[in-house]
Design a protein around this motif. Structure first.
Motif, PDB file in Angstrom:
ATOM      1  N   ILE A  82       0.896  -1.272  -0.174  1.00  0.00           N
ATOM      2  CA  ILE A  82       0.028  -0.161  -0.042  1.00  0.00           C
ATOM      3  C   ILE A  82       0.916   1.349  -0.024  1.00  0.00           C
ATOM      4  CG2 ILE A  82      -0.043   0.163   2.353  1.00  0.00           C
ATOM      5  CD1 ILE A  82      -3.067   0.857   2.256  1.00  0.00           C
ATOM      6  N   THR A  83       0.571   2.192  -0.653  1.00  0.00           N
ATOM      7  CA  THR A  83       1.343   3.269  -0.852  1.00  0.00           C
ATOM      8  C   THR A  83       1.007   4.377   0.364  1.00  0.00           C
ATOM      9  OG1 THR A  83       0.040   4.604  -2.380  1.00  0.00           O
ATOM     10  CG2 THR A  83       1.545   3.336  -3.209  1.00  0.00           C
ATOM     11  N   GLU A 130      -2.171   5.761  -0.624  1.00  0.00           N
ATOM     12  CA  GLU A 130      -3.699   4.893  -0.502  1.00  0.00           C
ATOM     13  C   GLU A 130      -3.939   4.987   0.943  1.00  0.00           C
ATOM     14  OE1 GLU A 130      -2.563   2.046  -4.386  1.00  0.00           O
ATOM     15  OE2 GLU A 130      -1.716   1.602  -2.450  1.00  0.00           O
ATOM     16  N   LEU A 131      -2.865   4.844   1.726  1.00  0.00           N
ATOM     17  CA  LEU A 131      -3.134   4.650   3.284  1.00  0.00           C
ATOM     18  C   LEU A 131      -3.918   5.988   3.771  1.00  0.00           C
ATOM     19  CD1 LEU A 131      -0.605   3.651   5.843  1.00  0.00           C
ATOM     20  CD2 LEU A 131      -2.096   5.148   6.343  1.00  0.00           C
ATOM     21  N   THR A 164      -7.683   5.790   2.669  1.00  0.00           N
ATOM     22  CA  THR A 164      -8.581   5.109   3.623  1.00  0.00           C
ATOM     23  C   THR A 164      -9.208   5.703   4.675  1.00  0.00           C
ATOM     24  OG1 THR A 164      -7.078   4.401   5.274  1.00  0.00           O
ATOM     25  CG2 THR A 164      -7.273   3.044   3.204  1.00  0.00           C
ATOM     26  N   GLY A 165      -8.596   6.916   5.066  1.00  0.00           N
ATOM     27  CA  GLY A 165      -9.326   7.875   5.955  1.00  0.00           C
ATOM     28  C   GLY A 165     -10.641   8.445   5.495  1.00  0.00           C
ATOM     29  N   ARG A 223     -12.898   6.695   4.082  1.00  0.00           N
ATOM     30  CA  ARG A 223     -13.920   5.510   3.771  1.00  0.00           C
ATOM     31  C   ARG A 223     -15.355   5.749   4.694  1.00  0.00           C
ATOM     32  NH1 ARG A 223     -17.675   2.770   4.542  1.00  0.00           N
ATOM     33  NH2 ARG A 223     -17.745   0.403   4.126  1.00  0.00           N
ATOM     34  N   ARG A 224     -14.998   6.489   5.748  1.00  0.00           N
ATOM     35  CA  ARG A 224     -16.375   6.702   6.740  1.00  0.00           C
ATOM     36  C   ARG A 224     -17.304   7.525   6.052  1.00  0.00           C
ATOM     37  NH1 ARG A 224     -14.975  11.496  11.083  1.00  0.00           N
ATOM     38  NH2 ARG A 224     -17.223  11.351  11.226  1.00  0.00           N
ATOM     39  N   TRP A 264     -19.798   1.022   1.437  1.00  0.00           N
ATOM     40  CA  TRP A 264     -18.749  -0.241   0.893  1.00  0.00           C
ATOM     41  C   TRP A 264     -18.716  -0.310  -0.668  1.00  0.00           C
ATOM     42  CZ3 TRP A 264     -20.672  -4.583  -1.706  1.00  0.00           C
ATOM     43  CH2 TRP A 264     -22.180  -4.710  -1.708  1.00  0.00           C
ATOM     44  N   ARG A 280     -16.175   3.469  -4.955  1.00  0.00           N
ATOM     45  CA  ARG A 280     -14.952   3.750  -5.108  1.00  0.00           C
ATOM     46  C   ARG A 280     -14.751   5.105  -4.498  1.00  0.00           C
ATOM     47  NH1 ARG A 280     -11.935   0.167  -7.876  1.00  0.00           N
ATOM     48  NH2 ARG A 280     -13.321  -1.793  -7.658  1.00  0.00           N
ATOM     49  N   PRO A 281     -13.416   5.413  -4.127  1.00  0.00           N
ATOM     50  CA  PRO A 281     -12.970   6.814  -3.619  1.00  0.00           C
ATOM     51  C   PRO A 281     -13.263   7.564  -4.880  1.00  0.00           C
ATOM     52  CG  PRO A 281     -11.408   5.332  -3.024  1.00  0.00           C
ATOM     53  CD  PRO A 281     -12.285   4.486  -4.168  1.00  0.00           C
ATOM     54  N   ASP A 328       3.358   8.271  -3.447  1.00  0.00           N
ATOM     55  CA  ASP A 328       3.673   7.054  -4.221  1.00  0.00           C
ATOM     56  C   ASP A 328       4.381   6.227  -3.539  1.00  0.00           C
ATOM     57  OD1 ASP A 328       1.591   7.474  -6.216  1.00  0.00           O
ATOM     58  OD2 ASP A 328       3.311   8.902  -7.377  1.00  0.00           O
ATOM     59  N   ARG A 374      -3.964  10.563   7.812  1.00  0.00           N
ATOM     60  CA  ARG A 374      -5.109   9.769   7.418  1.00  0.00           C
ATOM     61  C   ARG A 374      -6.223  10.482   8.583  1.00  0.00           C
ATOM     62  NH1 ARG A 374      -5.189   3.549   9.004  1.00  0.00           N
ATOM     63  NH2 ARG A 374      -4.957   4.386  11.129  1.00  0.00           N
ATOM     64  N   GLN A 412      -9.596  11.907   7.731  1.00  0.00           N
ATOM     65  CA  GLN A 412     -10.802  11.476   8.254  1.00  0.00           C
ATOM     66  C   GLN A 412     -11.638  12.672   8.988  1.00  0.00           C
ATOM     67  OE1 GLN A 412      -9.387   8.037  10.581  1.00  0.00           O
ATOM     68  NE2 GLN A 412     -11.251   7.959  11.942  1.00  0.00           N
ATOM     69  N   GLU A 472     -12.486  -2.480   0.626  1.00  0.00           N
ATOM     70  CA  GLU A 472     -12.947  -2.973   1.685  1.00  0.00           C
ATOM     71  C   GLU A 472     -11.747  -4.043   2.070  1.00  0.00           C
ATOM     72  OE1 GLU A 472     -15.321  -0.729   2.232  1.00  0.00           O
ATOM     73  OE2 GLU A 472     -16.473  -2.022   3.293  1.00  0.00           O
ATOM     74  N   SER A 516     -14.042   2.700  10.412  1.00  0.00           N
ATOM     75  CA  SER A 516     -14.668   3.443   9.505  1.00  0.00           C
ATOM     76  C   SER A 516     -15.644   2.795   8.847  1.00  0.00           C
ATOM     77  CB  SER A 516     -13.384   3.567   8.567  1.00  0.00           C
ATOM     78  OG  SER A 516     -12.165   3.937   8.855  1.00  0.00           O
TER      79      SER A 516
END
Lengths: 255, 280
Positions: A103-104, A107-108, A111-112, A114-115, A119, A122-123, A145, A163, A167, B154, B168
């Motif tokens: 994971i770069t 990308e990490l 993930t913040g 996602r909330r 599901w 996609r972002p 990257d 992150r 979030q 996911e 999350s």
């Protein structure tokens, strides 16, 4: 209850984080009991105590990751139903994460976001913008990257902080985020903490480095099995309080 | 060139080729996550344990593919339900369930025939794959790939940092359950081709090889699929020339293991300097 010291700021302002009579037991072993405190928006709080005192457990309980007694509220809302928990960002000790995972950094941070999504989504481009912006804010626009193994310890901590920014967390809990990080990086991290606090984010930073706690925090919580003291660093780090917290007066454990 | 095309003049070899390609694509896509989540043992147990369902279906005269799928689902449910036992953890439980299912399958099938069918289920019958099998495999495989594609983010969150993922709003347990179900699908697809035992080869070896030299998930998945297909086809051709098509699944497994060994040695210098990371 712990030794009652001057409760800086937290009383008059509305609390963003309110912890009432919190207790945690693993099996028959009581790790924490009777922890009560409030934190106001924009506070930067050091959480001190020896290794094994329950600092990590306190953070995990606040996030609802371990079973506990007592209550935790964020922004006045009872915590631990899914949506409210996301206002908290928990940054675990750095050796907890699998740095070899493909994971770069970018990308990490993403993930913040996602909330704010579902599901099956996609972002979105907006999410990507927010992630880029968060990375830029922690001064790491150039590393999006890179894989995690290609980051220094300090950079990795800042990526996790990014992150938390992505979030849009109102409370950030950092567990030993600064151990093993060099002096200039620590200084940079505290500049970032101050910026975040200035925008109203509440930060709790666990550390066993008492010298750092004395210099860097406006308020400290001393934890060892329970809340031993709560107040200004000078008051919390006074000899008699340290004795109660660490067992031996004035002796910080070696790291 | 002739050596490569000659085997596929025969129709059964063309069907075998297609079956191999399907497994070579689907198993590594699912297997990428199996490797990253360190579930290879579970995959192995799933492959062995489904033989119970195959045996029951065979004895009762049902479709063995459905039997395997049923056994896979039962295994998945049992594993999820029982792995909460802290004293054993899931590791010992996985082995117990896998071997029990395998033993039950062996017992049932060997009571009914001389052992020919048993070896077919264990090592596949790649050269007798029919068009119907191929259609079922293609449909199941396509379904599995769609599920992985939809759940990509996911899966990544749940695998990399399950604490943050759960906070999350990712249903971490559900994602895990879905992946176990996909494992069962891969075992079923492999049943007629490489067999239950060697299905783990296609599931684990290509992604594990790709893991050695890739940095991103997309690259890892892409390389795993490329390797899975190439190793499958190469093994099939090799078995045709070496032994007139005998033991194609075992040949594929050895080719895959050989490629892994080469990749492991070639990437050794890159992985060696594991000293401290530079400070900021």
């Amino acid at each position: 209850m712990g030794i009652d010291l001057d409760n800086v700021g937290a009383v008059s302002e509305p609390a963003v984080l309110q912890v009432e009579d919190l207790g945690v037991a693993y099996g028959h072993r009581q790790i924490l009991s009777g922890v009560t405190f409030r934190a106001a928006p924009g506070e930067l709080i050091g959480v001190i105590g020896p290794n094994g005192a329950g600092k990590s457990t306190l953070f995990k309980a606040i996030c609802g990751l371990v079973n506990h007694t007592g209550t935790v509220t964020v922004n006045g809302v009872h915590c631990h139903d899914r949506t409210e928990r996301m206002d908290l960002a928990y940054i675990a000790q750095r050796n907890d994460s699998d740095l070899a995972f493909p994971i770069t950094a970018g990308e990490l941070v993403l993930t913040g976001r996602r909330r704010f999504s579902a599901w099956y989504r996609r972002p979105t481009p907006d999410d990507r913008d927010a992630a880029c912006h968060a990375l830029a804010e922690v001064g790491l626009a150039g590393v999006a990257d890179r894989g995690l193994l290609e980051l220094s310890g300090g950079q990795l901590q800042r990526v996790y902080l990014a992150r938390a920014l992505a979030q849009e967390a109102t409370v950030v809990l950092l567990d030993e985020a600064l151990s093993g990080v060099d002096q200039p990086t620590t200084a940079e991290m505290f500049e970032l903490f101050a910026q975040l606090a200035g925008r109203g984010t509440t930060l709790l930073v666990a550390t066993h480095d008492l010298a750092m706690a004395r210099r860097r925090f406006g308020r400290c919580l001393a934890i060892n099995g329970t809340l031993r003291a709560d107040g200004t660093p000078d008051a919390v780090l006074a000899a008699d309080v340290l004795d109660a917290t660490f067992g031996t007066a004035g002796h910080a454990p070696a790291h | 060139m002739r050596l490569l095309t000659e085997p596929f003049q025969l129709e059964f070899m063309r069907r075998a080729l297609l079956a191999t390609i399907i497994v070579g694509i689907v198993a590594p896509v699912v297997g990428t996550w199996v490797v990253l989540r360190r579930m290879a043992n579970l995959g192995d147990a799933m492959a062995h344990g489904t033989l119970a369902g195959v045996g029951v279906a065979y004895a009762a005269g049902f479709n063995v593919v459905l039997g395997a799928l049923g056994a896979g689902v039962v295994m998945a449910v049992l594993l999820l339900a029982l792995s909460a036992n802290r004293r054993l953890g899931s590791e010992a439980l996985i082995a117990v369930l896998g071997t029990a299912g395998f033993a039950a399958g062996v017992l049932i099938i060997s009571r009914l025939d001389s052992g020919v069918e048993l070896s077919h289920f264990l090592f596949g019958q790649l050269l007798t794959v029919g068009w119907g099998d191929l259609a079922v495999n293609a449909a199941l495989g396509a379904g599995a790939i769609v599920v992985i594609a939809v759940l990509f983010h996911e899966l990544r969150m749940a695998t990399f940092d399950h604490v943050h993922a759960e906070q999350s709003g990712v249903h971490v347990e559900l994602v895990h359950g879905v992946l176990i179900a996909l494992l069962a699908v891969v075992v079923v697809i492999s049943l007629r081709t490489v067999g239950t035992i060697l299905s783990v080869t296609m599931l684990v070896t290509p992604p594990a090889t790709a893991r050695l030299f890739t940095r991103t998930l997309r690259a890892m998945t892409g390389w795993a699929v490329a390797l899975g297909v190439a190793e499958g086809v190469a093994g099939l051709i090799l078995s045709y020339h070496l032994s007139g098509g005998a033991a194609p699944a075992a040949t594929i497994a050895l080719v895959a293991a050989g490629v892994f060994a080469v990749a492991f040695v070639l990437t050794l210098p890159r992985r060696q300097p594991h000293h401290h990371r530079p400070l900021a």
